[in-house]
Design a protein around this motif. Structure first.
Motif, short mmCIF file in Angstrom:
data_model
loop_
_atom_site.label_atom_id
_atom_site.label_comp_id
_atom_site.label_asym_id
_atom_site.label_seq_id
_atom_site.Cartn_x
_atom_site.Cartn_y
_atom_site.Cartn_z
N ARG A 193 0.84 -1.20 0.00
CA ARG A 193 0.00 0.00 0.00
C ARG A 193 0.86 1.24 0.00
N PRO A 194 0.33 2.31 -0.60
CA PRO A 194 1.09 3.54 -0.52
C PRO A 194 1.27 3.94 0.94
N PRO A 195 2.46 4.27 1.36
CA PRO A 195 2.63 4.73 2.74
C PRO A 195 1.86 6.03 2.96
N ASP A 196 1.59 6.35 4.23
CA ASP A 196 0.76 7.52 4.53
C ASP A 196 1.27 8.80 3.89
N ASN A 197 2.60 8.98 3.86
CA ASN A 197 3.08 10.23 3.28
C ASN A 197 2.78 10.28 1.78
N LEU A 198 2.72 9.09 1.14
CA LEU A 198 2.36 9.06 -0.27
C LEU A 198 0.89 9.42 -0.45
N LEU A 199 0.05 8.87 0.44
CA LEU A 199 -1.37 9.22 0.43
C LEU A 199 -1.53 10.73 0.57
N LEU A 200 -0.79 11.29 1.53
CA LEU A 200 -0.85 12.74 1.75
C LEU A 200 -0.43 13.50 0.49
N GLN A 201 0.63 13.00 -0.15
CA GLN A 201 1.09 13.68 -1.37
C GLN A 201 0.04 13.65 -2.48
N VAL A 202 -0.58 12.48 -2.65
CA VAL A 202 -1.62 12.34 -3.67
C VAL A 202 -2.75 13.33 -3.41
N VAL A 203 -3.18 13.39 -2.14
CA VAL A 203 -4.32 14.23 -1.78
C VAL A 203 -3.96 15.71 -1.90
N GLN A 204 -2.76 16.07 -1.43
CA GLN A 204 -2.35 17.48 -1.53
C GLN A 204 -2.25 17.92 -2.99
N ARG A 205 -1.68 17.05 -3.81
CA ARG A 205 -1.54 17.41 -5.23
C ARG A 205 -2.92 17.62 -5.84
N GLY A 206 -3.85 16.71 -5.52
CA GLY A 206 -5.20 16.81 -6.09
C GLY A 206 -5.94 18.05 -5.63
#
Ligand code: AVJ
Length: 323
Positions: A13-26
């Motif tokens: 799974r994407p690690p939490d910081n990756l999740l955060l990056q995806v959401v922030q970018r969006g």
């Protein structure tokens, strides 16, 4: 036990910081958008199953009716000794209808990122087919795959992608995904893909705006998830679901609308929403037979056969390499 040992750990799974990056970018992009795979946490997956039971959501019932009517014929076309690779293992009702008719299937390879739904569908399937080798893959199916070595040589590898999930991908991404399947299935392989069909606006829009409000809950659950997993502070009472059919583009466009001007914390970012600002969270594309054949062709595939449910709302398409 025919289930192959496998790792259902969270490392894929994407690690939490990756999740955060995806959401922030969006949320920084203009217009704002978030990827639809964010719907499917545990509650989201349960809500989706509830959507499938709503009277307005015709897709699942139509696809099951299609299989009830045609599974024998489909299995005959695929032939014996099929290895079935399923993208997104789902609830596995449809898979069972197909597998029941397959002659000496070599293996079932369910691919599903979330370990829990994967485990559930495996257990269910192992109950129905105790002899069937199951080789699960807990990975993201949009990424390059290494398929497990089959227990014996298959005559054909068939990639099964039901549910019109392909409709969640924009055209380029859908073509890219089909191209990836094409390479995984090999020269003699095929792809069985569910595709929802274009039809009148009222029927389509009702399916994504059920009266019981389950779809609205499903949509807004994405914000609940972000609050929980990223410590955001979305006010659930100040956003709402909207699903509109864009007939020109042939797709349902689902947005989350902000009722008022408001700020939301997303990690260290403060995101401003204007009153009535719309954030895109999902496309659900609808196809004519021509649309789908053209999409297949851009991926080097040809439509060999199409089956329909009795009401012709939904299609199952069999694709093989174009000559
Ligand atoms: C699971 C992707 C097929 O797009 O129809 C249902 C998801 N979204 N209601 C679809 C969904 C809102 C569904 N798929």
């Amino acid at each position: 036990m025919s289930v192959q040992a496998y790792a259902v750990r969270d490392e894929q799974r994407p690690p939490d910081n990756l999740l955060l990056q995806v959401v922030q970018r969006g949320l920084r992009s203009q217009p704002k958008r978030l990827p639809s795979w964010l719907f499917y946490d545990e509650r989201g997956s349960a809500l989706f199953e509830q959507i499938c039971e709503q009277p307005e959501y015709y897709l699942t019932r139509a696809e099951i009716a299609l299989l009830n009517q045609h599974a024998g014929e489909i299995a005959e076309l695929l032939g014996p000794d099929v290895r079935m690779v399923e993208y997104g293992s789902g609830h596995a009702i449809k898979t069972r209808l197909l597998l029941e008719h397959l002659v000496t299937p070599v293996a079932w390879v369910p691919i599903e990122l979330s370990p829990e739904p994967l485990r559930h569908s495996m257990e269910r399937m192992a109950g129905y087919f105790p002899q069937l080798p199951i080789q699960p893959l807990a990975v993201d199916f949009t990424r390059p795959l290494r398929l497990p070595v089959p227990p014996r040589a298959p005559r054909r590898t068939v990639v099964y992608f039901p549910g019109s999930t392909i409709g969640n991908f924009e055209e380029r991404d859908a073509a890219q995904l089909l191209r990836k399947m094409r390479s995984e299935m090999g020269d003699n392989g095929g792809i069985l893909v569910g595709a929802d069909l274009k039809k009148d606006r009222a029927t389509i829009e009702a399916a994504y705006n059920d009266r019981a409000g389950v779809t609205a809950q499903f949509t807004l659950n994405m914000l609940t998830r972000l609050n929980r997993e990223l410590g955001c502070n979305f006010d659930l009472g100040a956003f709402r679901h909207r699903a509109h059919y864009n007939a020109m583009a042939g797709r349902i466009e689902t947005h989350i609308l902000s009722d008022r001007e408001q700020r939301v914390r997303v990690g260290r970012l403060q995101v401003l929403f204007r009153e009535e600002e719309a954030m895109l969270v999902e496309y659900s594309c609808k196809y004519s037979l021509q649309d789908f054949a053209a999409l297949a062709a851009t991926a080097g595939l040809a439509v060999r056969q199409v089956w329909f449910d009795p009401e012709r709302k939904f299609s199952l398409q069999y694709l093989t390499r174009a000559a």
